[in-house]
Design an enzyme around this catalytic site. Structure first.
Site, PDB file in Angstrom:
ATOM      1  N   GLU A  30      -8.559  16.682 -36.271  1.00 44.32           N
ATOM      2  CA  GLU A  30      -9.851  16.171 -35.773  1.00 44.32           C
ATOM      3  C   GLU A  30      -9.639  15.104 -34.705  1.00 44.32           C
ATOM      4  O   GLU A  30     -10.365  15.045 -33.707  1.00 44.32           O
ATOM      5  CB  GLU A  30     -10.664  15.577 -36.925  1.00 44.32           C
ATOM      6  CG  GLU A  30     -11.114  16.612 -37.949  1.00 44.32           C
ATOM      7  CD  GLU A  30     -11.694  15.941 -39.184  1.00 44.32           C
ATOM      8  OE1 GLU A  30     -12.881  15.629 -39.173  1.00 44.32           O
ATOM      9  OE2 GLU A  30     -10.932  15.709 -40.138  1.00 44.32           O
ATOM     10  N   HIS A  63     -17.537  35.313 -31.097  1.00 42.05           N
ATOM     11  CA  HIS A  63     -18.781  34.654 -31.560  1.00 42.05           C
ATOM     12  C   HIS A  63     -18.615  34.097 -32.972  1.00 42.05           C
ATOM     13  O   HIS A  63     -19.585  34.013 -33.729  1.00 42.05           O
ATOM     14  CB  HIS A  63     -19.971  35.631 -31.529  1.00 42.05           C
ATOM     15  CG  HIS A  63     -20.101  36.394 -30.254  1.00 42.05           C
ATOM     16  ND1 HIS A  63     -20.851  35.957 -29.192  1.00 42.05           N
ATOM     17  CD2 HIS A  63     -19.530  37.565 -29.858  1.00 42.05           C
ATOM     18  CE1 HIS A  63     -20.759  36.843 -28.193  1.00 42.05           C
ATOM     19  NE2 HIS A  63     -19.956  37.814 -28.571  1.00 42.05           N
ATOM     20  N   LYS A 113     -10.715  15.100 -51.930  1.00 43.33           N
ATOM     21  CA  LYS A 113     -10.642  15.492 -50.521  1.00 43.33           C
ATOM     22  C   LYS A 113      -9.213  15.480 -49.946  1.00 43.33           C
ATOM     23  O   LYS A 113      -8.404  14.611 -50.274  1.00 43.33           O
ATOM     24  CB  LYS A 113     -11.507  14.555 -49.671  1.00 43.33           C
ATOM     25  CG  LYS A 113     -12.994  14.744 -49.835  1.00 43.33           C
ATOM     26  CD  LYS A 113     -13.512  16.125 -49.467  1.00 43.33           C
ATOM     27  CE  LYS A 113     -13.547  16.361 -47.973  1.00 43.33           C
ATOM     28  NZ  LYS A 113     -14.554  15.532 -47.305  1.00 43.33           N
ATOM     29  N   GLN A 173      -6.500   0.579  -7.086  1.00 42.63           N
ATOM     30  CA  GLN A 173      -5.737  -0.047  -8.171  1.00 42.63           C
ATOM     31  C   GLN A 173      -6.252   0.398  -9.544  1.00 42.63           C
ATOM     32  O   GLN A 173      -5.515   0.390 -10.526  1.00 42.63           O
ATOM     33  CB  GLN A 173      -5.821  -1.571  -8.045  1.00 42.63           C
ATOM     34  CG  GLN A 173      -5.153  -2.319  -9.190  1.00 42.63           C
ATOM     35  CD  GLN A 173      -5.045  -3.800  -8.911  1.00 42.63           C
ATOM     36  OE1 GLN A 173      -4.394  -4.201  -7.950  1.00 42.63           O
ATOM     37  NE2 GLN A 173      -5.678  -4.618  -9.730  1.00 42.63           N
ATOM     38  N   LYS A 207      -4.619   3.242 -12.345  1.00 38.79           N
ATOM     39  CA  LYS A 207      -3.503   3.213 -13.294  1.00 38.79           C
ATOM     40  C   LYS A 207      -3.930   3.246 -14.757  1.00 38.79           C
ATOM     41  O   LYS A 207      -3.355   3.984 -15.564  1.00 38.79           O
ATOM     42  CB  LYS A 207      -2.590   2.036 -12.985  1.00 38.79           C
ATOM     43  CG  LYS A 207      -1.669   2.367 -11.829  1.00 38.79           C
ATOM     44  CD  LYS A 207      -0.937   1.186 -11.279  1.00 38.79           C
ATOM     45  CE  LYS A 207      -1.757   0.418 -10.276  1.00 38.79           C
ATOM     46  NZ  LYS A 207      -2.171   1.220  -9.095  1.00 38.79           N
ATOM     47  N   SER A 267      -9.960  10.790 -49.015  1.00 37.13           N
ATOM     48  CA  SER A 267     -11.243  10.146 -48.787  1.00 37.13           C
ATOM     49  C   SER A 267     -11.294   8.879 -49.621  1.00 37.13           C
ATOM     50  O   SER A 267     -10.741   8.827 -50.721  1.00 37.13           O
ATOM     51  CB  SER A 267     -12.366  11.098 -49.203  1.00 37.13           C
ATOM     52  OG  SER A 267     -13.535  10.374 -49.502  1.00 37.13           O
ATOM     53  N   ASN A 296       0.818  -1.219   0.000  1.00 35.83           N
ATOM     54  CA  ASN A 296       0.000   0.000   0.000  1.00 35.83           C
ATOM     55  C   ASN A 296       0.851   1.268   0.000  1.00 35.83           C
ATOM     56  O   ASN A 296       0.542   2.226  -0.720  1.00 35.83           O
ATOM     57  CB  ASN A 296      -0.947   0.014   1.206  1.00 35.83           C
ATOM     58  CG  ASN A 296      -1.909  -1.167   1.186  1.00 35.83           C
ATOM     59  OD1 ASN A 296      -1.932  -1.909   0.207  1.00 35.83           O
ATOM     60  ND2 ASN A 296      -2.677  -1.339   2.240  1.00 35.83           N
TER      61      ASN A 296
HETATM   62  N1  ARG Z   1      -1.859  -3.453  -7.198  1.00 32.34           N
HETATM   63  C1  ARG Z   1      -2.204  -2.671  -6.061  1.00 32.34           C
HETATM   64  C2  ARG Z   1      -2.591  -1.252  -6.467  1.00 32.34           C
HETATM   65  O1  ARG Z   1      -2.292  -0.895  -7.556  1.00 32.34           O
HETATM   66  C3  ARG Z   1      -1.030  -2.592  -5.158  1.00 32.34           C
HETATM   67  C4  ARG Z   1      -1.407  -2.523  -3.720  1.00 32.34           C
HETATM   68  C5  ARG Z   1      -2.065  -3.790  -3.351  1.00 32.34           C
HETATM   69  N2  ARG Z   1      -2.401  -3.816  -1.978  1.00 32.34           N
HETATM   70  C6  ARG Z   1      -3.240  -4.703  -1.463  1.00 32.34           C
HETATM   71  N3  ARG Z   1      -3.457  -4.633  -0.220  1.00 32.34           N
HETATM   72  N4  ARG Z   1      -3.803  -5.628  -2.194  1.00 32.34           N
HETATM   73  O2  ARG Z   1      -3.188  -0.515  -5.740  1.00 32.34           O
END
Ligand code: ARG
Length: 480
Positions: free
Chosen positions: A309, A175, A302, A341, A344, A296, A129
């Site tokens: 875009e 505008h 085109k 988690q 990410k 196109s 953690n």
């Molecule tokens: N893969 C977990 C995350 O990205 C890492 C921490 C995991 N901790 C746990 N107590 N399972 O947050």
């Protein structure tokens, strides 16, 4: 391999642990189902933090050794082995196991495989953690600096184009109606300043995330005599996090980064909208090179501004990532929860999108051709000099509100008699609108005169824009 074959027995007869079972399978007697493993793993996303994870572990192990919490020789074996693992990952000699639960368990498992019991001491006084909170900060520290560098290069590219166009006139719009003439340099500088603010926003986020979370443990710190300041110093942090519960549950640095990416993308999407508009037949202000355009499949004539875009469209993705992150965080109790988690994928996707869009934007703008004739031509015909007529009358002593009415009546006369620009009206007709109007009025109403009169700091007059360009150059020189 079927799900049942993949199951590992962590406690086979005889008490030998299965090598592939997590190192902390602890109290469990049942092996996880393959579907369960696939569901909970974060290794796919974590892989890019491998070097950061190892750097954090090296600093932690070094501190454990210095503090005498683990034998010094074990600490140096751990550090050496981690260096080797980092090198093997970089060279490709070691591949990340896609079946690992996360990057932390993968590195620790490889370490233990390589050096045995010494490796089993690494996780002393640490939890995944606080480890993930560290890894993300280390990763973002690198990634955000790369994005800042890219922002500086983009500002440099825009400034180089702008410097060639301090005298190129085009209408400025409000505008989406022609409003008052400005210069292309001024307009391009107006694209630069938001990017400098993006740079600053990222810098602010970096300054706030500059706190080292290890020593927070799972949530409640550690009873072992860890030296948190030592680890912070070794990893180049200026301070340590002040509360263990907060340290393992805080993802403000993720939210702030994603917010900065979303704002940056919002800027790019706006500039790209202008590029799309300006590349139409109707505007014709910009010609995109063929390599930054597409054809196109059906209409042979085109030449589409697809890249602009796509950047405009990808803003939606990044905003979506920010919303996903905010929603994931909302209502989470202290401290660590596995929901975290989920940060990410959104963070990395937003980062990758912002970085690649910025790169494409820079290349596209650097290679564009600017049709200065079309821009100059668009300055007449829309009565973009009406405000300057009002300012002329104000200089002659007329109250502005009256001057506004006089200038409006001149515009009305032009429209009613089909005259493109008030400078085409003969003097008698112009002068009939107000006795303050003299022969000199014409020299105040050309687009060139209108622009050079607006010479206040921040205005479009060439000397005011020169000061902006100098300031932008200074920003580029003084930034990373
Ligand atoms: N893969 C977990 C995350 O990205 C890492 C921490 C995991 N901790 C746990 N107590 N399972 O947050």
């Amino acid at each position: 391999m079927s799900a049942s074959e993949k199951k590992t027995n962590r406690f086979p007869e005889g008490g030998e642990r299965d090598n592939h079972a997590p190192l902390w399978s602890g109290r469990f007697c049942e092996s996880p189902d393959a579907d369960a493993v696939a569901f909970e793993t974060s290794i796919g996303a974590d892989a890019r933090m491998a070097q950061d994870d190892i750097a954090g572990s090296m600093a932690h192990a070094g501190m454990l050794g210095k503090q005498g919490i683990i034998p010094a020789e074990d600490a140096s074996r751990i550090v050496q082995a981690l260096e080797a693992i980092a090198a093997d990952l970089r060279s490709g000699a070691l591949q990340i196991d896609p079946a690992a639960e996360d990057i932390h368990s993968f590195v620790e498992a490889v370490l233990t495989d390589r050096i045995g019991d010494a490796g089993r001491r690494l996780h002393t006084g640490r939890s995944r953690n606080d480890q993930i909170a560290l890894d993300e900060r280390l990763y973002l520290r690198r990634a955000l600096r790369d994005l800042q560098k890219e922002l500086v290069s983009t500002v440099e590219a825009l400034v180089s184009v702008a410097e060639q166009h301090t005298g190129t006139l085009l209408p400025g719009y409000t505008h989406m109606q022609r409003a008052q003439p400005v210069t292309l340099a001024h307009h391009l500088c107006a694209w630069c300043w938001p990017l400098t603010r993006d740079y600053g926003r990222i810098g602010d986020a970096l300054a706030r995330m500059d706190a080292m979370p290890l020593g927070s443990g799972a949530l409640a710190g550690s009873g072992l005599p860890l030296d948190r300041q030592q680890v912070a110093g070794a990893l180049g942090f200026s301070r340590i996090t002040p509360n263990s519960l907060d340290a393992v549950s805080d993802r403000d640095y993720v939210l702030e980064s994603a917010a900065a990416f979303a704002i940056l993308m919002t800027h790019l999407s706006r500039f790209c909208e202008e590029i799309v508009l300006w590349s139409t037949e109707e505007f014709g202000f910009i010609r995109l090179p063929e390599k930054w355009s597409t054809g196109s499949s059906i209409m042979p004539q085109k030449k589409n501004p697809d890249f602009a875009e796509l950047i405009r469209g990808r803003c939606g993705r990044v905003t979506g990532d920010l919303v996903a992150l905010l929603t994931m965080m909302k209502g989470l109790p202290l401290s660590y929860n596995r929901d975290l988690q989920e940060d990410k994928n959104s963070l990395f996707s937003a980062y990758d999108t912002a970085l690649s869009c910025l790169r494409v934007f820079r290349s596209m703008v650097s290679a564009a051709e600017w049709d200065t004739g079309r821009m100059r031509a668009a300055c007449t015909g829309g009565h973009a000099n009406a405000t300057d007529l009002a300012d002329y009358l104000v200089r002659k002593g007329m109250p502005f509100r009256t001057a506004h009415t006089v200038a409006a009546s001149v515009v009305r006369e032009c429209i009613e008699s089909g005259v493109q620009d008030m400078t085409e009206l003969p003097f008698v007709r112009l002068a009939a609108h107000a006795e303050e109007i003299g022969q000199d009025v014409y020299s105040f109403l050309t687009p060139e005169a209108c622009v050079s009169a607006r010479s206040l700091p921040g205005g479009p007059a060439p000397q005011a824009v020169a000061a902006q360009l100098e300031e932008l150059r200074r920003f580029c020189r003084n930034s990373v």
